[in-house]
Structures are given as C-alpha cells and as structure tokens.
Write a protein that holds these residues in place. Structure first.
Motif, short mmCIF file in Angstrom:
data_model
loop_
_atom_site.label_atom_id
_atom_site.label_comp_id
_atom_site.label_asym_id
_atom_site.label_seq_id
_atom_site.Cartn_x
_atom_site.Cartn_y
_atom_site.Cartn_z
N GLN A 166 3.59 -41.85 -36.07
CA GLN A 166 3.46 -42.85 -35.40
C GLN A 166 4.01 -42.70 -33.90
OE1 GLN A 166 4.78 -46.60 -37.01
NE2 GLN A 166 5.02 -45.74 -38.87
N LEU A 207 9.47 -47.12 -39.89
CA LEU A 207 9.12 -48.56 -39.24
C LEU A 207 9.62 -48.33 -37.86
CD1 LEU A 207 10.34 -50.66 -42.20
CD2 LEU A 207 8.13 -50.40 -41.48
N ASP A 247 9.98 -49.65 -33.89
CA ASP A 247 10.23 -50.65 -32.95
C ASP A 247 10.69 -50.22 -31.59
OD1 ASP A 247 10.15 -53.23 -31.70
OD2 ASP A 247 11.76 -54.07 -32.90
N CYS A 276 5.18 -47.67 -45.97
CA CYS A 276 5.67 -48.97 -45.14
C CYS A 276 4.80 -48.73 -43.57
CB CYS A 276 7.04 -48.99 -44.96
SG CYS A 276 7.97 -47.48 -44.26
N THR A 294 3.80 -51.80 -40.32
CA THR A 294 3.77 -52.72 -39.38
C THR A 294 2.35 -53.46 -39.36
OG1 THR A 294 5.64 -51.92 -38.10
CG2 THR A 294 4.46 -53.97 -37.25
N GLY A 315 2.96 -58.47 -36.44
CA GLY A 315 4.35 -58.08 -36.16
C GLY A 315 5.33 -57.90 -37.42
N ARG A 316 4.68 -58.54 -38.66
CA ARG A 316 5.36 -58.47 -40.04
C ARG A 316 5.39 -57.12 -40.40
NH1 ARG A 316 2.54 -62.35 -44.00
NH2 ARG A 316 0.81 -61.42 -42.89
N ARG A 317 6.53 -56.45 -41.00
CA ARG A 317 6.79 -55.28 -41.95
C ARG A 317 6.24 -55.39 -43.18
NH1 ARG A 317 10.52 -52.73 -38.32
NH2 ARG A 317 10.43 -53.69 -36.08
N TYR A 318 5.73 -54.48 -43.71
CA TYR A 318 5.36 -54.24 -45.08
C TYR A 318 5.85 -52.96 -45.88
CZ TYR A 318 1.55 -51.29 -44.24
OH TYR A 318 0.69 -49.95 -43.67
N SER A 324 8.23 -58.75 -44.46
CA SER A 324 9.14 -59.44 -43.68
C SER A 324 8.65 -60.47 -42.63
CB SER A 324 9.80 -58.45 -42.61
OG SER A 324 8.92 -58.14 -41.63
N PRO A 383 7.99 -61.63 -39.06
CA PRO A 383 7.52 -60.72 -37.61
C PRO A 383 8.71 -60.40 -37.01
CG PRO A 383 6.35 -62.80 -37.76
CD PRO A 383 7.34 -63.10 -38.92
N LEU A 405 13.49 -56.50 -39.83
CA LEU A 405 13.50 -55.40 -40.92
C LEU A 405 13.74 -55.75 -42.23
CD1 LEU A 405 13.32 -52.39 -41.23
CD2 LEU A 405 15.80 -52.08 -40.58
#
Length: 357
Positions: free
Chosen positions: A161, A215, A217, A264, A266, A270-273, A291, A293, A296
């Motif tokens: 990423q 993850l 951001d 994991c 995004t 904007g939601r994380r999984y 999560s 948006p 964490l």
C-alpha cells in the motif's frame, strides 16, 4: 506499548453465534488434484476488470521442494475461472516458491513471490528465503521474471500500500531460525525493484509468527497480525506515525484470533475490514469484522463460514479441516474473499458491501 489495545468495540465474541450475512455466495476456484495435493495462501486482485487469484501449491506436503505459486483468472466476476497458470519462476538450483501477493502498479500487474530451498534441511525453516518480482506480460500471455527484489529472509503477506511519503509498504514476516517476526518492506519511492526492511519491535516471547496486514491512513499505519501458537489467542497490533519508517512495540488486543493469518483493508466508503478466524484454537469459523468510516476499532461482525470444512482428500503434512489464510478485494459493489479449504481447495466467497453493516 504495554497496554491492551481495544481493537474490538463490542461485547465478547462467541464464534458459534456470529451471524451470517443475508446474502453470500460461495464458489470453488481450484481443487487439489494428483499433481498438486496441497494449497494455501490465496490472494485476489482486480486488474483491468479481470479478477486474478493466486495461491501456493505443493505436490504433497506444505512447502515441499516442488512448491510453486499458481493462479487463474475470471472475466465474469468470479462465477467461472480459467485454467491454472504458473506465476512463480521455474524450479532452479534448489529454489522453489510458495504463496505470494499480487501488486497492480504503474499500469502493470506484478506478483511478489517468496522463494526458498523449501524441503531442504538448513539452519532456518526456510533456507535461502528471498522475494522475487514477477510481472504479467503486456499481452497477458505469461508471467515474466523481473529479478530478486528482496534478498533478505522476508516473506510478503499482503498487497503493498502506498504511504503518505510516496513509498510502498509491504507487510510480511522476517524469518530468522524458527521464528517469523512481523516486519515491513519499504520501497525506494516508486521503485518496486528496491526495498529495505523495517523491523517492528517485538517483546521476547516464544512462537512469534507475525502474519498479517496493514491499515493505512495518511502517515498513520497499523499492522494487525496473528499471534504464535504458544501465545494468547488474540490479535496483535503495532503502530507507525511516520509512514512506516519506525514502529511502536507490538501490543496485545482484545480481539480473539486463532493463530492463522488474517487479512485487512479499507473499503471505498472508508470503512476498515478484518477477515480472520475468531475461535481461540481452531479455524472452523471464518469471519469479517467492519469498522465505522475512518475508525480503527471494529464494531460489527458477520460469518463467512461456520463449522468444519470438508475433510482432506489427500494425505500430506500440515493438513486438517479449516477455512484459512484469506485475502480480499472490493469488486463491483461486493467484497470478494478467497481462502483455502482444508489446505487443498481454493474457495471464493462474495458478500455485497451493504451486507457488511
């Protein structure tokens, strides 16, 4: 960091009572056969509207000396899949390959593939471990070897990423002796043929096995990974505030997780999984937590699979009933999740995004 991080915002999780989504479909991508009886470590990527799935194949036992990374493609959203193709380089001077990760970058599709002298005794579980770069030919006809890009003993675990600093961050494990410590490979800017390893401080403990994912951001990055078999059956986490250049010491979380690689990412909203096995000592339930948006902490959960997978059809070391080692990508309004069934078959489950509430 010594405190417990609250990765899960809800009440305690009972794996047997995790609800299934209202709509979910399952598809078999590839079954084990007489030539390749072992399969693990599936990955999936959308490239130009075509879904690519890859996995590690072994003749009989997990990571034996004839292991390769293979895959196939789907042009209809995963309903049907083409013939299996080889992604990894040919066997050469004792080096074979295992499950790697796809990497769409610069208008090309690449794969970062671990190579080692698997199945050959040495001072490490994976003697000679290194990472090579494979690139799909412009006409899509074949995978081409682009060189050894990480000569250190590093095994990539999830798709790279891009960080706020313009580098790519590749989560993986640094394999030293019988340990697999969490680490991140950082690219030299846009150069994907040049990576350096950043180690993550790890408390002294037995059985470390840091398979997981990132993850991201902006400059804030979290590395979520599994614990070792001899440690607490909960997820662990580490944080970076400078785009992966330095990391906190890893910490325990309150999210129950079997010792099995999680996945994991995004979503576009904007939601994380986080996809993982929530039972403390089994891989019978596979679930996805989501999560709000931009957050964490995970606040909702649904099951992908409940109960034991079909019994293995072939003998081989490392096999038992399980749904394990997932990967996912968002495609056409749904989360497409691939994983192994009983370390023999590659399976796809598709969940519409509006079911992940």
């Amino acid at each position: 960091m010594n405190r417990l991080f609250r990765l899960w915002a809800g009440r305690s999780i009972d794996p047997a009572r995790i609800p299934l989504p209202g709509h979910i479909s399952h598809h078999i991508i590839r079954r084990a056969d007489e030539r390749y009886r072992f399969l693990l470590g599936a990955d999936i990527a959308d490239f130009g509207g075509t879904l690519f799935c890859g996995w590690g194949n072994s003749r009989r036992d997990e990571n034996d000396r004839w292991s390769v990374m293979r895959g196939c493609r789907s042009g209809d959203g995963g309903r049907s899949w083409g013939a299996a193709e080889r992604i990894s380089p040919p066997l050469f001077r004792g080096f074979s390959s295992s499950h790697g990760v796809f990497f769409p970058c610069g208008g090309r599709l690449h794969a970062l593939v671990p190579q080692a002298r698997y199945g050959i005794p040495g001072d490490s579980a994976y003697p000679g471990l290194r990472t090579v770069l494979m690139t799909l030919a412009p006409d899509g006809s074949a995978w081409q070897f682009s060189g050894v890009v990480i000569p250190e003993p590093f095994w990539p675990m999830a798709r790279p990423q891009k960080s706020a600093a313009g580098n790519y961050l590749l989560p993986g494990i640094r394999c030293i002796g019988d340990k697999a410590l969490p680490a991140v490979a950082v690219s030299d800017g846009e150069r994907i043929d040049c990576w350096r390893i950043v180690e993550i401080p790890q408390p002294r403990r037995a059985g470390a096995w840091g398979e997981g994912g990132l993850l991201v951001d902006g400059s804030q990055v979290a590395f979520v990974f599994r614990n070792g078999w001899k440690d607490r059956p909960f997820a662990r986490i580490a944080f970076s505030g400078d785009s992966g250049e330095s990391w906190s010491e890893t910490a325990d979380t309150n999210l129950p997780m079997s010792p099995a690689k999680p996945c994991c990412g995004t979503l576009s909203d904007g939601r994380r999984y986080l996809i993982f096995n929530p039972a403390p000592d089994a891989r019978d339930t596979l679930a996805v937590a989501v999560s709000a948006p931009g957050e964490l902490q995970f606040r909702s959960i649904c099951a992908i699979r409940h109960g034991k997978s079909p019994r293995p059809r072939f003998r081989g070391w490392g096999k038992e009933c399980q749904w394990a080692y997932p990967s996912a990508c968002e495609y056409n309004g749904a989360l497409h999740i691939v994983y192994a069934s009983s370390k023999e078959d590659c399976v796809l489950s598709v969940i519409p995004l509006d079911e992940l509430k």
